[in-house]
Design a protein around this motif. Structure first.
Motif, PDB file in Angstrom:
ATOM      1  N   ALA A 157       5.858 -16.810 -10.382  1.00  0.00           N
ATOM      2  CA  ALA A 157       6.003 -15.369 -10.147  1.00  0.00           C
ATOM      3  C   ALA A 157       6.259 -15.061  -8.679  1.00  0.00           C
ATOM      4  N   LEU A 158       6.753 -16.024  -7.912  1.00  0.00           N
ATOM      5  CA  LEU A 158       6.989 -15.848  -6.486  1.00  0.00           C
ATOM      6  C   LEU A 158       7.877 -14.644  -6.193  1.00  0.00           C
ATOM      7  N   GLY A 159       8.845 -14.363  -7.060  1.00  0.00           N
ATOM      8  CA  GLY A 159       9.799 -13.284  -6.798  1.00  0.00           C
ATOM      9  C   GLY A 159       9.142 -11.942  -6.578  1.00  0.00           C
ATOM     10  N   THR A 160       8.015 -11.668  -7.236  1.00  0.00           N
ATOM     11  CA  THR A 160       7.360 -10.373  -7.084  1.00  0.00           C
ATOM     12  C   THR A 160       6.784 -10.184  -5.688  1.00  0.00           C
ATOM     13  N   ALA A 161       6.536 -11.276  -4.952  1.00  0.00           N
ATOM     14  CA  ALA A 161       5.991 -11.170  -3.600  1.00  0.00           C
ATOM     15  C   ALA A 161       6.974 -10.519  -2.640  1.00  0.00           C
ATOM     16  N   PHE A 162       8.252 -10.504  -2.994  1.00  0.00           N
ATOM     17  CA  PHE A 162       9.280  -9.933  -2.135  1.00  0.00           C
ATOM     18  C   PHE A 162       9.588  -8.482  -2.501  1.00  0.00           C
ATOM     19  N   LYS A 192      15.026 -11.153 -20.278  1.00  0.00           N
ATOM     20  CA  LYS A 192      14.303 -12.381 -19.922  1.00  0.00           C
ATOM     21  C   LYS A 192      12.955 -12.062 -19.269  1.00  0.00           C
ATOM     22  N   VAL A 193      12.951 -11.091 -18.355  1.00  0.00           N
ATOM     23  CA  VAL A 193      11.713 -10.739 -17.664  1.00  0.00           C
ATOM     24  C   VAL A 193      10.678 -10.223 -18.653  1.00  0.00           C
ATOM     25  N   GLN A 194      11.118  -9.375 -19.563  1.00  0.00           N
ATOM     26  CA  GLN A 194      10.196  -8.793 -20.535  1.00  0.00           C
ATOM     27  C   GLN A 194       9.710  -9.830 -21.549  1.00  0.00           C
ATOM     28  N   ALA A 195      10.412 -10.948 -21.649  1.00  0.00           N
ATOM     29  CA  ALA A 195      10.025 -11.983 -22.607  1.00  0.00           C
ATOM     30  C   ALA A 195       8.927 -12.903 -22.072  1.00  0.00           C
ATOM     31  N   VAL A 196       8.548 -12.733 -20.803  1.00  0.00           N
ATOM     32  CA  VAL A 196       7.500 -13.568 -20.200  1.00  0.00           C
ATOM     33  C   VAL A 196       6.202 -12.764 -20.154  1.00  0.00           C
ATOM     34  N   PRO A 197       5.262 -13.019 -21.040  1.00  0.00           N
ATOM     35  CA  PRO A 197       4.017 -12.241 -21.062  1.00  0.00           C
ATOM     36  C   PRO A 197       3.258 -12.357 -19.744  1.00  0.00           C
ATOM     37  N   ILE A 200       5.179  -9.239 -15.287  1.00  0.00           N
ATOM     38  CA  ILE A 200       5.072  -7.927 -14.672  1.00  0.00           C
ATOM     39  C   ILE A 200       4.440  -6.988 -15.687  1.00  0.00           C
ATOM     40  N   VAL A 201       3.771  -5.955 -15.184  1.00  0.00           N
ATOM     41  CA  VAL A 201       3.114  -4.990 -16.065  1.00  0.00           C
ATOM     42  C   VAL A 201       3.504  -3.585 -15.623  1.00  0.00           C
ATOM     43  N   PRO A 202       3.567  -2.627 -16.557  1.00  0.00           N
ATOM     44  CA  PRO A 202       3.936  -1.253 -16.191  1.00  0.00           C
ATOM     45  C   PRO A 202       2.947  -0.660 -15.191  1.00  0.00           C
ATOM     46  N   ALA A 203       3.491   0.121 -14.246  1.00  0.00           N
ATOM     47  CA  ALA A 203       2.661   0.798 -13.236  1.00  0.00           C
ATOM     48  C   ALA A 203       2.322   2.200 -13.728  1.00  0.00           C
ATOM     49  N   GLY A 204       1.556   2.299 -14.806  1.00  0.00           N
ATOM     50  CA  GLY A 204       1.177   3.595 -15.362  1.00  0.00           C
ATOM     51  C   GLY A 204       2.383   4.356 -15.887  1.00  0.00           C
ATOM     52  N   ASP A 205       2.395   5.650 -15.625  1.00  0.00           N
ATOM     53  CA  ASP A 205       3.491   6.508 -16.074  1.00  0.00           C
ATOM     54  C   ASP A 205       4.473   6.802 -14.949  1.00  0.00           C
ATOM     55  N   GLU A 206       4.394   6.008 -13.868  1.00  0.00           N
ATOM     56  CA  GLU A 206       5.253   6.285 -12.709  1.00  0.00           C
ATOM     57  C   GLU A 206       6.704   5.988 -13.030  1.00  0.00           C
ATOM     58  N   ARG A 207       7.581   6.751 -12.430  1.00  0.00           N
ATOM     59  CA  ARG A 207       9.012   6.565 -12.568  1.00  0.00           C
ATOM     60  C   ARG A 207       9.668   6.723 -11.194  1.00  0.00           C
ATOM     61  N   ARG A 208      10.715   5.991 -10.951  1.00  0.00           N
ATOM     62  CA  ARG A 208      11.490   6.172  -9.722  1.00  0.00           C
ATOM     63  C   ARG A 208      12.679   7.050 -10.037  1.00  0.00           C
ATOM     64  N   THR A 209      12.797   8.123  -9.289  1.00  0.00           N
ATOM     65  CA  THR A 209      13.874   9.075  -9.538  1.00  0.00           C
ATOM     66  C   THR A 209      15.194   8.520  -9.024  1.00  0.00           C
ATOM     67  N   THR A 210      16.194   8.499  -9.881  1.00  0.00           N
ATOM     68  CA  THR A 210      17.531   8.058  -9.505  1.00  0.00           C
ATOM     69  C   THR A 210      18.526   9.106  -9.981  1.00  0.00           C
ATOM     70  N   LYS A 211      19.784   8.910  -9.610  1.00  0.00           N
ATOM     71  CA  LYS A 211      20.808   9.858 -10.040  1.00  0.00           C
ATOM     72  C   LYS A 211      20.993   9.812 -11.549  1.00  0.00           C
ATOM     73  N   GLY A 212      20.773   8.644 -12.118  1.00  0.00           N
ATOM     74  CA  GLY A 212      20.924   8.512 -13.554  1.00  0.00           C
ATOM     75  C   GLY A 212      19.589   8.581 -14.257  1.00  0.00           C
ATOM     76  N   GLY A 221       2.078  -8.980 -12.615  1.00  0.00           N
ATOM     77  CA  GLY A 221       1.092  -9.224 -13.646  1.00  0.00           C
ATOM     78  C   GLY A 221       0.176 -10.381 -13.280  1.00  0.00           C
ATOM     79  N   PRO A 222      -0.729 -10.760 -14.168  1.00  0.00           N
ATOM     80  CA  PRO A 222      -1.683 -11.829 -13.869  1.00  0.00           C
ATOM     81  C   PRO A 222      -1.097 -13.227 -13.943  1.00  0.00           C
ATOM     82  N   ARG A 223       0.066 -13.375 -14.577  1.00  0.00           N
ATOM     83  CA  ARG A 223       0.615 -14.718 -14.761  1.00  0.00           C
ATOM     84  C   ARG A 223       1.304 -15.205 -13.486  1.00  0.00           C
ATOM     85  N   THR A 224       0.993 -16.421 -13.074  1.00  0.00           N
ATOM     86  CA  THR A 224       1.632 -17.018 -11.894  1.00  0.00           C
ATOM     87  C   THR A 224       2.640 -18.091 -12.271  1.00  0.00           C
TER      88      THR A 224
END
Length: 243
Positions: A157-162, A192-197, A200-212, A221-224
């Motif tokens: 899960a190194l990628g999440t550190a960046f 692929k990302v969603q297939a790895v239990p 990553i885990v959802p951050a509550g109900d937060e959303r990032r506003t974009t044009k679309g 998430g807890p998995r390393t």
């Protein structure tokens, strides 16, 4: 009877450091400009000889990083990459180098010291493509280090550190694209990302506003260790099924 005329060859031990980070969404490596011969004026990985016979090899790697680039290796996880000992790798004699690798986010600007005339972050693509030449066999050491880093992103899960504390899957995809050096299909990467239990885990109900469409935010998430791994596109197994 043993050959009493035999004596062990004179071999010196050195360390070399592959320090990788992301800057401006591109993979960079720490290089120094050599201030002394051989290869004076050429770019090289930071490193050098053991200070004395009692110095531990890993301690020498920490010291060289501090002396040549003024970076504190205490905040980095240095892992042994490999040992390089081709007879002609150094014109000064038979020198065996133990290489170490670190890949970490948010590393500061380096400051040159000791026998380095300068120290800087350089895009990995410029070096691996041949646009920037490195001293000794450092091109091979760097190539091995980059391959190790790419493999680590497949299996950990190194990628999440960046990423920031919360991030979108598109943000995470940019990290993988920068390290792997490939463009990824967003829908395939999302699947692929969603297939790895636990990756990553959802951050509550937060959303990032974009044009679309608003983008969902996630946290690490807890998995390393990733299972199944996120295999690079060029390493996908071929379909050997009967047509």
């Amino acid at each position: 009877m043993p050959d009493e005329s035999w004596s062990p060859p004179i071999v010196l031990i050195a360390v070399d450091l592959v320090i990788l980070t992301l800057r401006s969404s591109a993979l960079h490596v720490l290089l120094v400009e050599r201030g002394i011969a051989p290869y004076q004026g050429d770019q090289a990985l930071p490193g050098g000889f053991l200070n004395n016979a009692a110095e531990d090899i890993l301690a020498a790697a920490h010291r060289e990083l501090r002396e040549e680039a003024d970076l504190d290796a205490g905040h980095l996880h240095l892992e042994q990459l490999g040992t390089y000992g081709a007879p002609e790798r150094d014109p000064r004699g038979r020198i065996i180098s133990v290489a170490y690798l670190a890949i970490a986010p948010s590393l500061p600007e380096p400051t040159a010291g000791t026998d380095a005339a300068s120290a800087s972050w350089r895009p990995v693509d410029d070096i691996l493509s041949g646009h920037t030449k490195l001293a000794f066999d450092h091109h091979q050491i760097l190539a091995d280090g980059v391959e190790r880093a790419r493999t680590k992103l497949e299996h950990s899960a190194l990628g999440t550190a960046f990423c920031d504390e919360t991030f979108t899957i598109a943000d995470l995809q940019q990290v993988y694209e920068a390290v792997w050096g490939v463009q990824l299909d967003p829908r395939n990467f999302y699947r692929k990302v969603q297939a790895v239990p636990g990756f990553i885990v959802p951050a509550g109900d937060e959303r990032r506003t974009t044009k679309g469409r608003p983008a969902r935010l996630f946290r690490p998430g807890p998995r390393t260790v990733l299972h199944p791994p996120l295999v690079r596109p060029d390493q996908q197994p071929m379909n050997l099924g009967v047509q």
